[in-house]
Design a protein around this motif. Structure first.
Motif, PDB file in Angstrom:
ATOM      1  N   ARG A 128       1.115  -1.321  -0.226  1.00 57.45           N
ATOM      2  CA  ARG A 128      -0.058   0.039   0.101  1.00 57.45           C
ATOM      3  C   ARG A 128       0.703   1.210   0.125  1.00 57.45           C
ATOM      4  O   ARG A 128       0.862   2.117   0.935  1.00 57.45           O
ATOM      5  N   VAL A 183     -11.404   1.026   2.453  1.00 56.91           N
ATOM      6  CA  VAL A 183     -11.968   1.378   0.878  1.00 56.91           C
ATOM      7  C   VAL A 183     -13.413   1.241   0.781  1.00 56.91           C
ATOM      8  O   VAL A 183     -14.162   2.102   0.341  1.00 56.91           O
ATOM      9  N   ASP A 203     -14.627   1.529  13.103  1.00 55.76           N
ATOM     10  CA  ASP A 203     -13.540   0.975  12.714  1.00 55.76           C
ATOM     11  C   ASP A 203     -12.456   0.971  13.825  1.00 55.76           C
ATOM     12  O   ASP A 203     -12.622   1.689  14.551  1.00 55.76           O
ATOM     13  N   ARG A 205      -9.246   1.323  13.288  1.00 55.02           N
ATOM     14  CA  ARG A 205      -7.956   2.255  12.930  1.00 55.02           C
ATOM     15  C   ARG A 205      -8.221   3.616  13.494  1.00 55.02           C
ATOM     16  O   ARG A 205      -9.482   4.159  13.097  1.00 55.02           O
TER      17      ARG A 205
HETATM   18  P1  NAD Z   1      -9.322  -3.957   4.769  1.00 57.50           P
HETATM   19  O1  NAD Z   1     -10.155  -4.493   3.490  1.00 57.50           O
HETATM   20  O2  NAD Z   1      -8.209  -4.623   5.034  1.00 57.50           O
HETATM   21  O3  NAD Z   1     -10.310  -3.870   5.992  1.00 57.50           O
HETATM   22  C1  NAD Z   1     -11.502  -2.958   5.973  1.00 57.50           C
HETATM   23  C2  NAD Z   1     -11.580  -2.069   7.126  1.00 57.50           C
HETATM   24  O4  NAD Z   1     -11.925  -3.039   8.273  1.00 57.50           O
HETATM   25  C3  NAD Z   1     -10.167  -1.350   7.615  1.00 57.50           C
HETATM   26  O5  NAD Z   1     -10.441   0.049   7.474  1.00 57.50           O
HETATM   27  C4  NAD Z   1      -9.893  -2.001   8.872  1.00 57.50           C
HETATM   28  O6  NAD Z   1      -9.319  -1.076   9.816  1.00 57.50           O
HETATM   29  C5  NAD Z   1     -11.333  -2.576   9.484  1.00 57.50           C
HETATM   30  N1  NAD Z   1     -11.408  -3.323  10.441  1.00 57.50           N
HETATM   31  C6  NAD Z   1     -10.735  -4.561  10.753  1.00 57.50           C
HETATM   32  N2  NAD Z   1     -10.954  -5.185  11.661  1.00 57.50           N
HETATM   33  C7  NAD Z   1     -11.857  -4.531  12.393  1.00 57.50           C
HETATM   34  C8  NAD Z   1     -12.659  -4.581  13.480  1.00 57.50           C
HETATM   35  N3  NAD Z   1     -12.747  -5.524  14.241  1.00 57.50           N
HETATM   36  N4  NAD Z   1     -13.644  -3.658  13.868  1.00 57.50           N
HETATM   37  C9  NAD Z   1     -13.951  -2.678  12.760  1.00 57.50           C
HETATM   38  N5  NAD Z   1     -13.179  -2.396  11.926  1.00 57.50           N
HETATM   39  C10 NAD Z   1     -12.199  -3.361  11.598  1.00 57.50           C
HETATM   40  O7  NAD Z   1      -8.914  -2.435   4.441  1.00 57.50           O
HETATM   41  P2  NAD Z   1      -8.558  -1.563   3.102  1.00 57.50           P
HETATM   42  O8  NAD Z   1      -9.987  -1.221   2.685  1.00 57.50           O
HETATM   43  O9  NAD Z   1      -7.880  -2.449   2.192  1.00 57.50           O
HETATM   44  O10 NAD Z   1      -7.746  -0.261   3.487  1.00 57.50           O
HETATM   45  C11 NAD Z   1      -7.228  -0.382   4.787  1.00 57.50           C
HETATM   46  C12 NAD Z   1      -6.376   0.959   4.874  1.00 57.50           C
HETATM   47  O11 NAD Z   1      -5.332   1.131   3.918  1.00 57.50           O
HETATM   48  C13 NAD Z   1      -7.387   2.065   4.806  1.00 57.50           C
HETATM   49  O12 NAD Z   1      -6.639   3.178   5.621  1.00 57.50           O
HETATM   50  C14 NAD Z   1      -7.036   2.746   3.189  1.00 57.50           C
HETATM   51  O13 NAD Z   1      -7.403   4.094   3.166  1.00 57.50           O
HETATM   52  C15 NAD Z   1      -5.424   2.271   3.114  1.00 57.50           C
HETATM   53  N6  NAD Z   1      -5.039   2.226   1.947  1.00 57.50           N
HETATM   54  C16 NAD Z   1      -3.959   2.684   1.541  1.00 57.50           C
HETATM   55  C17 NAD Z   1      -3.579   2.633   0.064  1.00 57.50           C
HETATM   56  C18 NAD Z   1      -2.146   3.356  -0.544  1.00 57.50           C
HETATM   57  O14 NAD Z   1      -1.736   4.291   0.105  1.00 57.50           O
HETATM   58  N7  NAD Z   1      -1.778   2.943  -1.466  1.00 57.50           N
HETATM   59  C19 NAD Z   1      -4.507   1.774  -0.943  1.00 57.50           C
HETATM   60  C20 NAD Z   1      -5.209   1.460  -0.387  1.00 57.50           C
HETATM   61  C21 NAD Z   1      -5.814   1.406   1.036  1.00 57.50           C
END
Ligand code: NAD
Length: 389
Positions: A128, A183, A203, A205
């Motif tokens: 990421r 996301v 969430d 985070r």
């Molecule tokens: P993911 O699909 O792994 O998880 C979805 C969400 O579920 C996450 O926000 C996570 O914190 C949350 N979660 C996990 N356990 C939980 C619980 N017990 N209770 C409540 N929530 C819970 O995550 P994702 O959508 O792939 O994204 C994760 C992070 O990465 C985000 O901050 C996103 O903005 C970031 N991101 C960064 C980049 C980049 O910089 N290139 C790209 C994609 C995503």
């Protein structure tokens, strides 16, 4: 060099790994793109459109893969006994395979790529980092899944989302609660807001709180030192402690029973989805309420989710536990997925040699490369030094 795009054969998969738009750009790189007949059918792309973009149409997987130096897939190719075609056996030795290969949980498949001399890249393992954002298949697909989940939830729900003031009376807005604000969750929040619902989200985070609020939703969550440290350097959530889970569950109990729609999107990379909604939570919900569990592929965030099924509980709560949510909006998800793969290949393209050059020292390559030259090279799956000794 020939680049093969196969028809996806795994059940419920409607996406395709190239579009006429990406075929044109791949051809411009100097590639001959060969698309298996029918590959685009689930995404409303007829063979004729691929052909008009410059692709050769092959009648079957064997013809498409014959002489291929690169293979683009959505999901992992079928192996022996997995279907009517052993796609893996048809991939030429030395070919580069790019797809969401489901590396975690399928370690034997990774060993098979190595044994067959296939250089496999699992795009779900992309780091990421900013430079990789335009190749990020998890983000592009999760975004659309989050959108689709809200629309399907709205359809399964017997009332509207917005507050409606009519001559016949006022309909209150639907209360939508989103679990996980990554996301998919953030897109679900934005979509539910656009439809006029009253939205809240949670969430683990710490950064998510502000992201949730910036979309006009209320943040629901236990705040503690643990939540302040709940994010790994890679941006993924960490598994939380039992104490956190208990306190969160108490807050959930209060919140959940007031909801009309709950959209579940919480995931922890490479593990089963956290179970956030218990059977008791569901029993406390109102008749007619809907739970949309897009974490179902990883087991689901709700204890009563049956992956791949729609469940209606005794108290009339509908739980949509469909697998593969991106495939349910395949025209759009194929377009973005195909773009992600094109961007990845272009970033590692040797213009003079007209072939891929995946530099082993590159952070992106290190993230996604499972196998190279007949060996498993990914640190998470390579044989451990002790075992090798
Ligand atoms: P993911 O699909 O792994 O998880 C979805 C969400 O579920 C996450 O926000 C996570 O914190 C949350 N979660 C996990 N356990 C939980 C619980 N017990 N209770 C409540 N929530 C819970 O995550 P994702 O959508 O792939 O994204 C994760 C992070 O990465 C985000 O901050 C996103 O903005 C970031 N991101 C960064 C980049 C980049 O910089 N290139 C790209 C994609 C995503």
């Amino acid at each position: 060099m020939r680049l093969a795009v196969l028809k996806e054969r795994r059940p419920g998969e409607a996406r395709v790994a190239a579009t006429p738009d990406t075929v044109k750009k791949l051809t411009a790189l100097g590639l001959t793109v060969v698309v298996e007949s029918g590959a685009g059918a689930g995404s409303s792309i007829p063979d004729s459109e691929f052909a008009a973009a410059g692709a050769e149409i092959a009648p079957d997987a064997a013809a498409a893969l014959s002489g291929a130096g690169i293979v683009f897939k959505v999901q992992a190719p079928l192996g022996p006994g997995e279907g009517d075609v052993d796609e893996m056996a048809l991939i030429p030795r030395g070919a580069l395979l790019v797809g969401t290969l489901g590396a975690y949980g399928n370690e034997d498949r990774t060993r098979a790529y190595a044994e067959r001399g296939i250089d496999a890249c699992a795009m779900e393992l992309l780091p990421r980092i900013t430079r990789a954002q335009s190749m990020d298949v998890l983000s592009s697909q999760a975004n659309l899944a989050g959108y689709r989940a809200v629309l399907e939830g709205a359809t399964a729900y017997g009332r509207g989302f917005p507050m409606m003031m009519t001559a016949a009376g006022t309909v209150p807005p639907a209360a939508v609660f989103v679990l996980g604000a990554g996301v998919a969750g953030l897109q679900a929040i934005a979509t539910a807001r656009r439809l006029g619902a009253k939205v809240s989200a949670t969430d683990v985070r710490p950064a998510a709180k502000e992201e949730i609020k910036s979309l006009g939703a209320a943040f629901i969550g236990v705040e503690s030192e643990e939540t302040a440290a709940a994010q790994t350097s890679g941006g993924y959530a960490k598994e939380m402690s039992e104490d956190f889970k208990r306190r969160q569950a108490e807050l959930m109990a209060e919140t959940v029973k007031k909801q009309d729609i709950i959209v579940c999107t919480a995931l922890t990379l490479g593990r089963a989805a956290p179970k956030i909604l218990s059977a008791e939570h569901v029993a406390s919900m109102k008749p007619g309420a809907v739970i949309v569990d897009i974490a179902a592929d990883a087991g689901g965030n709700c204890a009563l989710t049956v992956p791949g099924e729609k469940v209606v509980t005794e108290n009339d709560v509908t739980i949509l536990g469909w697998r593969n949510w991106p495939s349910r909006i395949a025209v759009a998800s194929s377009a973005l997925y195909a773009r992600n793969l094109l961007t990845f290949l272009t970033a590692f393209w040797d213009k003079d040699g007209k072939k891929p050059n995946l530099k082993p020292e590159d952070e992106i390559v290190q993230g996604v490369a499972l196998t190279r030259g007949g060996a498993v090279v990914h640190p998470a799956f390579a044989p451990k030094p002790a075992a090798a000794a």
